[in-house]
Design a protein around this motif. Structure first.
Motif, PDB file in Angstrom:
ATOM      1  N   ALA A 238     -62.069 -27.594  42.760  1.00  0.00           N
ATOM      2  CA  ALA A 238     -62.634 -27.261  44.068  1.00  0.00           C
ATOM      3  C   ALA A 238     -61.542 -26.893  45.064  1.00  0.00           C
ATOM      4  O   ALA A 238     -61.665 -25.929  45.817  1.00  0.00           O
ATOM      5  N   PHE A 239     -60.451 -27.655  45.050  1.00  0.00           N
ATOM      6  CA  PHE A 239     -59.336 -27.368  45.952  1.00  0.00           C
ATOM      7  C   PHE A 239     -58.758 -25.982  45.663  1.00  0.00           C
ATOM      8  O   PHE A 239     -58.511 -25.199  46.562  1.00  0.00           O
ATOM      9  N   ALA A 240     -58.554 -25.695  44.390  1.00  0.00           N
ATOM     10  CA  ALA A 240     -57.969 -24.410  43.997  1.00  0.00           C
ATOM     11  C   ALA A 240     -58.869 -23.249  44.424  1.00  0.00           C
ATOM     12  O   ALA A 240     -58.395 -22.238  44.945  1.00  0.00           O
ATOM     13  N   ILE A 241     -60.159 -23.398  44.226  1.00  0.00           N
ATOM     14  CA  ILE A 241     -61.089 -22.336  44.596  1.00  0.00           C
ATOM     15  C   ILE A 241     -61.147 -22.177  46.111  1.00  0.00           C
ATOM     16  O   ILE A 241     -61.077 -21.069  46.634  1.00  0.00           O
ATOM     17  N   ALA A 242     -61.206 -23.296  46.817  1.00  0.00           N
ATOM     18  CA  ALA A 242     -61.278 -23.233  48.273  1.00  0.00           C
ATOM     19  C   ALA A 242     -60.015 -22.643  48.880  1.00  0.00           C
ATOM     20  O   ALA A 242     -60.069 -21.835  49.808  1.00  0.00           O
ATOM     21  N   MET A 243     -58.872 -23.011  48.359  1.00  0.00           N
ATOM     22  CA  MET A 243     -57.614 -22.562  48.928  1.00  0.00           C
ATOM     23  C   MET A 243     -57.286 -21.123  48.570  1.00  0.00           C
ATOM     24  O   MET A 243     -56.590 -20.441  49.298  1.00  0.00           O
ATOM     25  N   SER A 244     -57.762 -20.663  47.443  1.00  0.00           N
ATOM     26  CA  SER A 244     -57.388 -19.312  47.035  1.00  0.00           C
ATOM     27  C   SER A 244     -58.477 -18.283  47.280  1.00  0.00           C
ATOM     28  O   SER A 244     -58.240 -17.092  47.128  1.00  0.00           O
ATOM     29  N   GLY A 245     -59.651 -18.743  47.617  1.00  0.00           N
ATOM     30  CA  GLY A 245     -60.737 -17.811  47.820  1.00  0.00           C
ATOM     31  C   GLY A 245     -61.257 -17.283  46.494  1.00  0.00           C
ATOM     32  O   GLY A 245     -61.993 -16.324  46.442  1.00  0.00           O
ATOM     33  N   GLY A 246     -60.873 -17.872  45.410  1.00  0.00           N
ATOM     34  CA  GLY A 246     -61.269 -17.461  44.067  1.00  0.00           C
ATOM     35  C   GLY A 246     -60.714 -18.447  43.075  1.00  0.00           C
ATOM     36  O   GLY A 246     -60.590 -19.616  43.377  1.00  0.00           O
ATOM     37  N   THR A 247     -60.358 -17.974  41.911  1.00  0.00           N
ATOM     38  CA  THR A 247     -59.809 -18.874  40.914  1.00  0.00           C
ATOM     39  C   THR A 247     -58.380 -19.255  41.273  1.00  0.00           C
ATOM     40  O   THR A 247     -57.694 -18.530  41.961  1.00  0.00           O
ATOM     41  N   ALA A 248     -57.925 -20.413  40.771  1.00  0.00           N
ATOM     42  CA  ALA A 248     -56.560 -20.850  41.017  1.00  0.00           C
ATOM     43  C   ALA A 248     -55.609 -19.905  40.307  1.00  0.00           C
ATOM     44  O   ALA A 248     -55.692 -19.725  39.112  1.00  0.00           O
ATOM     45  N   GLN A 249     -54.741 -19.284  41.061  1.00  0.00           N
ATOM     46  CA  GLN A 249     -53.836 -18.323  40.452  1.00  0.00           C
ATOM     47  C   GLN A 249     -52.610 -18.160  41.324  1.00  0.00           C
ATOM     48  O   GLN A 249     -52.711 -17.970  42.513  1.00  0.00           O
ATOM     49  N   ALA A 250     -51.460 -18.251  40.733  1.00  0.00           N
ATOM     50  CA  ALA A 250     -50.227 -17.934  41.449  1.00  0.00           C
ATOM     51  C   ALA A 250     -49.687 -16.678  40.819  1.00  0.00           C
ATOM     52  O   ALA A 250     -50.045 -15.579  41.190  1.00  0.00           O
ATOM     53  N   SER A 251     -48.873 -16.846  39.797  1.00  0.00           N
ATOM     54  CA  SER A 251     -48.299 -15.677  39.154  1.00  0.00           C
ATOM     55  C   SER A 251     -48.701 -15.634  37.691  1.00  0.00           C
ATOM     56  O   SER A 251     -48.309 -16.506  36.912  1.00  0.00           O
TER      57      SER A 251
ATOM     58  N   SER B 142     -51.482 -23.987  36.104  1.00  0.00           N
ATOM     59  CA  SER B 142     -52.768 -23.940  36.811  1.00  0.00           C
ATOM     60  C   SER B 142     -53.220 -25.314  37.287  1.00  0.00           C
ATOM     61  O   SER B 142     -53.927 -25.425  38.287  1.00  0.00           O
ATOM     62  N   VAL B 143     -52.821 -26.362  36.570  1.00  0.00           N
ATOM     63  CA  VAL B 143     -53.164 -27.728  36.977  1.00  0.00           C
ATOM     64  C   VAL B 143     -52.160 -28.230  38.015  1.00  0.00           C
ATOM     65  O   VAL B 143     -52.535 -28.862  39.000  1.00  0.00           O
ATOM     66  N   LEU B 144     -50.885 -27.936  37.817  1.00  0.00           N
ATOM     67  CA  LEU B 144     -49.838 -28.443  38.707  1.00  0.00           C
ATOM     68  C   LEU B 144     -49.849 -27.766  40.079  1.00  0.00           C
ATOM     69  O   LEU B 144     -49.614 -28.421  41.093  1.00  0.00           O
ATOM     70  N   LEU B 145     -50.106 -26.481  40.128  1.00  0.00           N
ATOM     71  CA  LEU B 145     -50.022 -25.725  41.381  1.00  0.00           C
ATOM     72  C   LEU B 145     -50.805 -26.357  42.537  1.00  0.00           C
ATOM     73  O   LEU B 145     -50.233 -26.607  43.596  1.00  0.00           O
ATOM     74  N   PRO B 146     -52.091 -26.665  42.382  1.00  0.00           N
ATOM     75  CA  PRO B 146     -52.817 -27.239  43.523  1.00  0.00           C
ATOM     76  C   PRO B 146     -52.438 -28.686  43.834  1.00  0.00           C
ATOM     77  O   PRO B 146     -52.779 -29.195  44.887  1.00  0.00           O
ATOM     78  N   LEU B 147     -51.705 -29.354  42.927  1.00  0.00           N
ATOM     79  CA  LEU B 147     -51.284 -30.732  43.178  1.00  0.00           C
ATOM     80  C   LEU B 147     -49.935 -30.801  43.885  1.00  0.00           C
ATOM     81  O   LEU B 147     -49.535 -31.858  44.345  1.00  0.00           O
ATOM     82  N   GLY B 148     -49.223 -29.683  43.947  1.00  0.00           N
ATOM     83  CA  GLY B 148     -47.920 -29.648  44.606  1.00  0.00           C
ATOM     84  C   GLY B 148     -48.056 -29.542  46.114  1.00  0.00           C
ATOM     85  O   GLY B 148     -49.144 -29.393  46.664  1.00  0.00           O
ATOM     86  N   GLU B 149     -46.915 -29.581  46.782  1.00  0.00           N
ATOM     87  CA  GLU B 149     -46.891 -29.519  48.240  1.00  0.00           C
ATOM     88  C   GLU B 149     -47.345 -28.145  48.731  1.00  0.00           C
ATOM     89  O   GLU B 149     -46.801 -27.114  48.328  1.00  0.00           O
ATOM     90  N   GLY B 150     -48.338 -28.134  49.588  1.00  0.00           N
ATOM     91  CA  GLY B 150     -48.914 -26.890  50.075  1.00  0.00           C
ATOM     92  C   GLY B 150     -47.911 -25.970  50.749  1.00  0.00           C
ATOM     93  O   GLY B 150     -48.005 -24.750  50.633  1.00  0.00           O
ATOM     94  N   TYR B 151     -46.944 -26.540  51.448  1.00  0.00           N
ATOM     95  CA  TYR B 151     -45.951 -25.717  52.145  1.00  0.00           C
ATOM     96  C   TYR B 151     -45.198 -24.823  51.167  1.00  0.00           C
ATOM     97  O   TYR B 151     -44.972 -23.649  51.445  1.00  0.00           O
ATOM     98  N   TYR B 152     -44.800 -25.356  50.024  1.00  0.00           N
ATOM     99  CA  TYR B 152     -44.049 -24.584  49.039  1.00  0.00           C
ATOM    100  C   TYR B 152     -44.944 -23.821  48.067  1.00  0.00           C
ATOM    101  O   TYR B 152     -44.625 -22.715  47.664  1.00  0.00           O
ATOM    102  N   ASN B 153     -46.050 -24.423  47.662  1.00  0.00           N
ATOM    103  CA  ASN B 153     -46.906 -23.778  46.666  1.00  0.00           C
ATOM    104  C   ASN B 153     -47.849 -22.760  47.285  1.00  0.00           C
ATOM    105  O   ASN B 153     -48.175 -21.767  46.656  1.00  0.00           O
TER     106      ASN B 153
END
Length: 138
Positions: free
Chosen positions: A18-31, A110-121
């Motif tokens: 839920a956090f990943a979807i809410a924060m990214s506006g879609g699926t959790a994805q960085a690179s 994909s699991v670690l990204l939303p658990l890290g510090e928001g400022y850096y991630n």
């Protein structure tokens, strides 16, 4: 105790999703092009630091008291036995979502990204410094 542990795991999985979807506006994805980090890979020091920092942040902020923990590690940007041990311990904590193999690839990222510090991630809307270095699934 087992029911409590399983329901807690389900709750965490739901919260991470839920956090990943809410924060990214879609699926959790960085690179989706960031390379896997671990033994045998040409590990970028910035990427390793991002993994180390995210592991320490998740350990200190999101740790559930009755779950096993991973060790706090130096944030020196160098891949080595301590960082690998922390990755494996993190993966074992989330073994219903990732394979405990000691590598940070798209599954673990994909699991670690939303658990890290928001400022850096960061998020998809506002990527942080580490957003480009942590591999994730599409």
């Amino acid at each position: 105790m087992r029911i409590r542990k399983n329901s807690t795991r389900l709750g965490i999985a739901a919260a991470v999703s839920a956090f990943a979807i809410a924060m990214s506006g879609g699926t959790a994805q960085a690179s989706t092009t960031a390379p896997t980090i671990g033994d045998g890979y040409a590990n970028n020091g910035n990427a390793v630091w991002c993994i180390q920092h995210s592991l320490n942040w998740a350990r200190n902020i999101h740790q559930i008291p009755w779950e096993p923990t991973w060790p706090e590690i130096a944030e020196d940007g160098k891949w080595g036995p301590s960082t690998k041990a922390a990755v494996v311990a993190f993966q074992r904590n989330y073994d219903w979502m990732v394979t405990p193999d000691g590598y940070v690839g798209p599954e673990t990222g994909s699991v670690l990204l939303p658990l890290g510090e928001g400022y850096y991630n960061g998020t998809a809307a506002k990527p942080g410094y580490c957003y480009q270095y942590i591999p994730t699934k599409a």
